[in-house]
Design a protein around this motif. Structure first.
Motif, mmCIF file in Angstrom:
data_model
loop_
_atom_site.group_PDB
_atom_site.id
_atom_site.type_symbol
_atom_site.label_atom_id
_atom_site.label_comp_id
_atom_site.label_asym_id
_atom_site.label_seq_id
_atom_site.Cartn_x
_atom_site.Cartn_y
_atom_site.Cartn_z
ATOM 1 N N LEU A 221 0.907 -1.057 0.010
ATOM 2 C CA LEU A 221 -0.237 -0.040 0.053
ATOM 3 C C LEU A 221 0.686 1.214 -0.012
ATOM 4 O O LEU A 221 0.379 2.199 -0.550
ATOM 5 C CB LEU A 221 -0.799 -0.029 1.396
ATOM 6 N N THR A 222 1.986 1.225 0.568
ATOM 7 C CA THR A 222 2.921 2.386 0.763
ATOM 8 C C THR A 222 3.494 2.526 -0.530
ATOM 9 O O THR A 222 3.444 3.865 -1.120
ATOM 10 C CB THR A 222 3.941 2.231 1.730
ATOM 11 N N VAL A 223 3.637 1.494 -1.203
ATOM 12 C CA VAL A 223 4.345 1.578 -2.704
ATOM 13 C C VAL A 223 3.354 2.342 -3.546
ATOM 14 O O VAL A 223 3.694 3.320 -4.420
ATOM 15 C CB VAL A 223 4.933 0.378 -2.985
ATOM 16 N N ILE A 224 2.219 1.672 -3.490
ATOM 17 C CA ILE A 224 1.054 2.288 -4.571
ATOM 18 C C ILE A 224 0.692 3.690 -4.055
ATOM 19 O O ILE A 224 0.642 4.226 -4.965
ATOM 20 C CB ILE A 224 -0.291 1.265 -4.229
ATOM 21 N N ALA A 225 0.760 4.175 -3.063
ATOM 22 C CA ALA A 225 0.300 5.309 -2.436
ATOM 23 C C ALA A 225 1.531 6.379 -3.106
ATOM 24 O O ALA A 225 1.150 7.432 -3.465
ATOM 25 C CB ALA A 225 0.021 5.548 -1.148
ATOM 26 N N GLY A 226 2.804 5.845 -2.997
ATOM 27 C CA GLY A 226 3.676 6.745 -3.473
ATOM 28 C C GLY A 226 3.838 6.898 -5.055
ATOM 29 O O GLY A 226 4.062 8.164 -5.207
ATOM 30 N N TYR A 227 3.532 5.759 -5.710
ATOM 31 C CA TYR A 227 3.385 6.087 -7.108
ATOM 32 C C TYR A 227 2.062 6.831 -7.420
ATOM 33 O O TYR A 227 2.140 7.949 -8.416
ATOM 34 C CB TYR A 227 3.275 4.664 -7.799
ATOM 35 N N LEU A 228 0.913 6.761 -6.811
ATOM 36 C CA LEU A 228 -0.121 7.545 -7.116
ATOM 37 C C LEU A 228 0.362 9.043 -6.794
ATOM 38 O O LEU A 228 -0.090 9.871 -7.207
ATOM 39 C CB LEU A 228 -1.221 6.913 -6.041
ATOM 40 N N GLU A 229 0.883 9.324 -5.690
ATOM 41 C CA GLU A 229 1.340 10.697 -5.476
ATOM 42 C C GLU A 229 2.192 11.252 -6.538
ATOM 43 O O GLU A 229 2.178 12.412 -7.030
ATOM 44 C CB GLU A 229 1.759 10.769 -4.103
ATOM 45 N N LEU A 232 0.019 12.132 -9.617
ATOM 46 C CA LEU A 232 -0.818 13.091 -9.404
ATOM 47 C C LEU A 232 0.123 14.448 -9.629
ATOM 48 O O LEU A 232 -0.572 15.434 -9.972
ATOM 49 C CB LEU A 232 -1.397 13.108 -8.110
ATOM 50 N N ASP A 233 1.268 14.424 -9.109
ATOM 51 C CA ASP A 233 2.095 15.611 -9.051
ATOM 52 C C ASP A 233 2.593 15.901 -10.706
ATOM 53 O O ASP A 233 2.710 16.980 -10.968
ATOM 54 C CB ASP A 233 3.274 15.490 -8.428
ATOM 55 N N ASN A 234 2.632 14.692 -11.483
ATOM 56 C CA ASN A 234 2.805 14.908 -12.898
ATOM 57 C C ASN A 234 1.634 14.423 -13.833
ATOM 58 O O ASN A 234 1.776 13.944 -15.044
ATOM 59 C CB ASN A 234 4.228 14.212 -13.111
ATOM 60 N N VAL A 235 0.476 14.662 -13.297
ATOM 61 C CA VAL A 235 -0.780 13.963 -14.370
ATOM 62 C C VAL A 235 -0.712 14.990 -15.401
ATOM 63 O O VAL A 235 -1.156 14.351 -16.718
ATOM 64 C CB VAL A 235 -1.941 14.233 -13.464
ATOM 65 N N GLU A 236 -0.455 16.090 -15.872
ATOM 66 C CA GLU A 236 -0.362 16.739 -16.761
ATOM 67 C C GLU A 236 0.399 15.969 -17.988
ATOM 68 O O GLU A 236 0.200 16.156 -19.212
ATOM 69 C CB GLU A 236 -0.113 18.453 -17.010
ATOM 70 N N ASP A 237 1.680 15.651 -17.536
ATOM 71 C CA ASP A 237 2.724 14.894 -18.506
ATOM 72 C C ASP A 237 2.074 13.450 -18.720
ATOM 73 O O ASP A 237 2.551 13.156 -19.855
ATOM 74 C CB ASP A 237 3.888 14.745 -17.601
ATOM 75 N N ARG A 244 -9.024 12.482 -12.268
ATOM 76 C CA ARG A 244 -10.020 12.082 -11.506
ATOM 77 C C ARG A 244 -9.956 10.576 -10.922
ATOM 78 O O ARG A 244 -9.906 10.194 -9.798
ATOM 79 C CB ARG A 244 -11.519 12.131 -12.119
ATOM 80 N N PRO A 245 -9.677 9.697 -11.706
ATOM 81 C CA PRO A 245 -9.533 8.295 -11.433
ATOM 82 C C PRO A 245 -8.121 8.096 -10.629
ATOM 83 O O PRO A 245 -8.189 7.533 -9.418
ATOM 84 C CB PRO A 245 -9.207 7.531 -12.560
ATOM 85 N N LEU A 246 -6.998 9.043 -10.748
ATOM 86 C CA LEU A 246 -6.127 9.062 -9.722
ATOM 87 C C LEU A 246 -6.365 9.401 -8.385
ATOM 88 O O LEU A 246 -5.851 8.830 -7.348
ATOM 89 C CB LEU A 246 -5.035 9.661 -10.439
ATOM 90 N N GLN A 251 -7.544 8.465 -2.799
ATOM 91 C CA GLN A 251 -8.441 8.255 -1.673
ATOM 92 C C GLN A 251 -8.847 7.097 -1.075
ATOM 93 O O GLN A 251 -8.779 6.842 0.305
ATOM 94 C CB GLN A 251 -10.011 9.023 -1.925
ATOM 95 N N GLN A 252 -9.056 6.089 -1.969
ATOM 96 C CA GLN A 252 -9.338 4.766 -1.448
ATOM 97 C C GLN A 252 -7.980 4.240 -0.753
ATOM 98 O O GLN A 252 -8.106 3.313 -0.061
ATOM 99 C CB GLN A 252 -9.968 3.960 -2.390
ATOM 100 N N GLY A 253 -7.093 4.439 -1.562
ATOM 101 C CA GLY A 253 -5.744 3.643 -0.619
ATOM 102 C C GLY A 253 -5.506 4.319 0.652
ATOM 103 O O GLY A 253 -5.111 3.715 1.697
ATOM 104 N N ALA A 254 -5.935 5.888 0.814
ATOM 105 C CA ALA A 254 -5.790 6.360 2.363
ATOM 106 C C ALA A 254 -6.731 5.598 3.109
ATOM 107 O O ALA A 254 -6.485 5.462 4.407
ATOM 108 C CB ALA A 254 -6.010 7.767 2.327
ATOM 109 N N ARG A 255 -7.949 5.345 2.561
ATOM 110 C CA ARG A 255 -9.058 4.593 3.500
ATOM 111 C C ARG A 255 -8.430 3.287 4.022
ATOM 112 O O ARG A 255 -8.619 2.836 4.976
ATOM 113 C CB ARG A 255 -10.319 4.403 2.776
ATOM 114 N N MET A 256 -7.786 2.530 2.857
ATOM 115 C CA MET A 256 -7.238 1.251 3.180
ATOM 116 C C MET A 256 -6.102 1.439 4.308
ATOM 117 O O MET A 256 -5.848 0.610 5.193
ATOM 118 C CB MET A 256 -6.685 0.784 1.960
ATOM 119 N N GLN A 257 -5.258 2.621 3.981
ATOM 120 C CA GLN A 257 -4.052 2.687 5.152
ATOM 121 C C GLN A 257 -4.623 3.161 6.350
ATOM 122 O O GLN A 257 -4.231 2.388 7.325
ATOM 123 C CB GLN A 257 -3.234 3.899 4.556
ATOM 124 N N THR A 258 -5.768 3.848 6.454
ATOM 125 C CA THR A 258 -6.405 3.860 7.771
ATOM 126 C C THR A 258 -6.961 2.676 8.359
ATOM 127 O O THR A 258 -6.857 2.412 9.596
ATOM 128 C CB THR A 258 -7.481 5.054 7.631
#
Length: 438
Positions: A221-229, A232-237, A244-246, A251-258
């Protein structure tokens, strides 16, 4: 004595007096004749009393009474019939007691009878196997001398025993026993002890499984959250349409982490019976910080959050665990209270112990949900939980934290009017600054 025998006695006394007077008429000594006659009657009566006393003192169960005429014969027979009736009643009662003891002795669960002082009075064979009691040398011994565990002593000294107590067997650490005390009579106790080793092992397997799975899922989950972040920081590229999907994936990854964090916290709470960092906690200061966090959580919803906390009442325990429990209650009150609603927090102490009340003016909970709201993943309304981002573990965490601090949780609620959550802590956990030596 009935009226017939009363008349017989009176007639016999009159006949005796008449006979004495007749003897006195013949001898010319009326007084001495009366004295001799009454003395003879008194001697005869005393002799019958002595016969009765000897029979009552030395007779065997089936020995008939001494033979006597008249009134004394009736007295002997009446006493004899009363004794026989009492013997039959005692025989029936003893038969009931014997059957009860035989049936209790055949139970696989241990049954122990304690007097008002907690001393052993009687127990069945299962108690000898589970607790190591020995007949008859342990009779009259205090039970805390044989079940030497601090939690058992605390449990025995409680005035109410609603929940059972689980402890290892005093003679075999591999056996897990469940103790349940019931009051009866004049302060006596009936203690039932069950072997729940198998259930405990299954429960431990479940806890270990949940803890291991939760721990193993943290890394991916930490790996997935890191890649998602990063995405999202480079979504224009990448492609703006993926924004929106990212975001939803994050959001769902954060819920799973909680959820995983809550499961790991529960596993940690269940690992031991009492917090290791057992120090006095300044609850008023702790509640001040939680209140500030709750106001930040409320933000534009503008809840009115009030706090009334006694500054001289501290609580022995783990500050981190208490923070987790209290913040769960207060944050839930904020989440489930409509905008502009009231949340009242109060911390105080009395003769029974210390208490924390969190009262809100929110949506409330239906009565049939109240007994189960502290169960894991139990949700009054699944749509409500997903809307607020809850995991369904918050109140379960609260319950376990309170159990570790010898506390309990009371919940009252009226649908549409709000809920009140009250934490009760015993006096043994309370530290009063005004009672500390200077």
């Amino acid at each position: 004595m009935n009226h017939d025998w009363r008349g017989v006695v009176i007639r016999r006394l009159l006949l005796l007096v008449a006979a004495c007077l007749l003897v006195g008429l013949i001898s010319g000594e009326y007084a001495w004749a009366l004295v001799a006659g009454l003395a003879g009657y008194l001697g005869w009566t005393l002799w019958q009393l002595l016969r009765l006393q000897r029979w009552l003192k030395h007779h065997q169960p089936d020995e008939p009474p001494p033979f006597a005429h008249g009134l004394w014969g009736e007295v002997f027979d009446a006493i004899y019939h009363l004794q026989r009736r009492d013997q039959r009643a005692r025989g029936r009662l003893q038969a009931v007691i014997d059957r009860a003891q035989e049936s209790t002795a055949a139970l696989r669960d241990a049954v122990v009878m304690l007097d008002a002082d907690g001393n052993l009075e009687w127990w069945n064979r299962a108690a000898e196997t589970m607790l190591g009691l020995k007949t008859p040398q342990d009779s009259g011994q205090p039970v805390i001398n044989l079940v030497r565990h601090p939690r058992f002593k605390e449990y025995l000294e409680q005035t109410q025993h609603v929940d059972p107590l689980e402890l290892p067997s005093p003679i075999n650490d591999r056996l897990r026993l469940q103790f349940q005390l019931t009051h009866y009579g004049n302060g006596e106790h009936l203690m039932l002890v069950r072997d729940i080793t198998r259930v405990h092992q299954l429960e431990q397997m479940r806890k270990d499984f949940v803890a291991n799975v939760s721990h193993e899922l943290r890394t991916p989950l930490t790996v997935i959250a890191g890649y998602l972040e990063t995405l999202l920081d480079n979504v224009e590229d990448v492609n703006p349409r993926w924004l929106r999907p990212l975001q939803q994936m994050q959001q769902q990854g954060a819920r799973m982490q909680t959820l995983l964090n809550d499961l790991l916290l529960l596993a940690k709470l269940e690992a031991t019976d009492y917090p290791s960092d057992n120090q006095p906690v300044a609850v008023d200061e702790l509640l001040q910080t939680i209140k500030a966090d709750a106001q930040a959580l409320s933000a534009a919803r503008q809840h009115r959050i009030s706090l009334d906390a006694a500054a001289d009442v501290q609580l022995k325990g783990s500050e981190a665990e208490l923070r987790s429990a209290f913040s769960n209650l207060i944050f839930n009150a904020v989440k489930y209270t409509p905008d502009g609603g009231d949340v009242r927090i109060r911390w105080w102490a009395d003769a029974q112990g210390a208490h924390l009340t969190v009262q809100d003016s929110g949506i409330g909970i239906e009565a049939h949900h109240l007994p189960r709201v502290t169960e894991r993943f139990y949700r009054v309304d699944s749509s409500r939980a997903s809307h607020t981002g809850g995991t369904g573990l918050g109140l379960a965490i609260v319950k376990h934290v309170l159990l570790r601090h010898r506390g309990r949780l009371d919940i009252s609620s009226v649908l549409g009017q709000g809920s009140t959550f009250t934490c009760h802590f015993p006096l043994s956990q309370v530290v009063r600054e005004d009672l500390q030596p200077s």
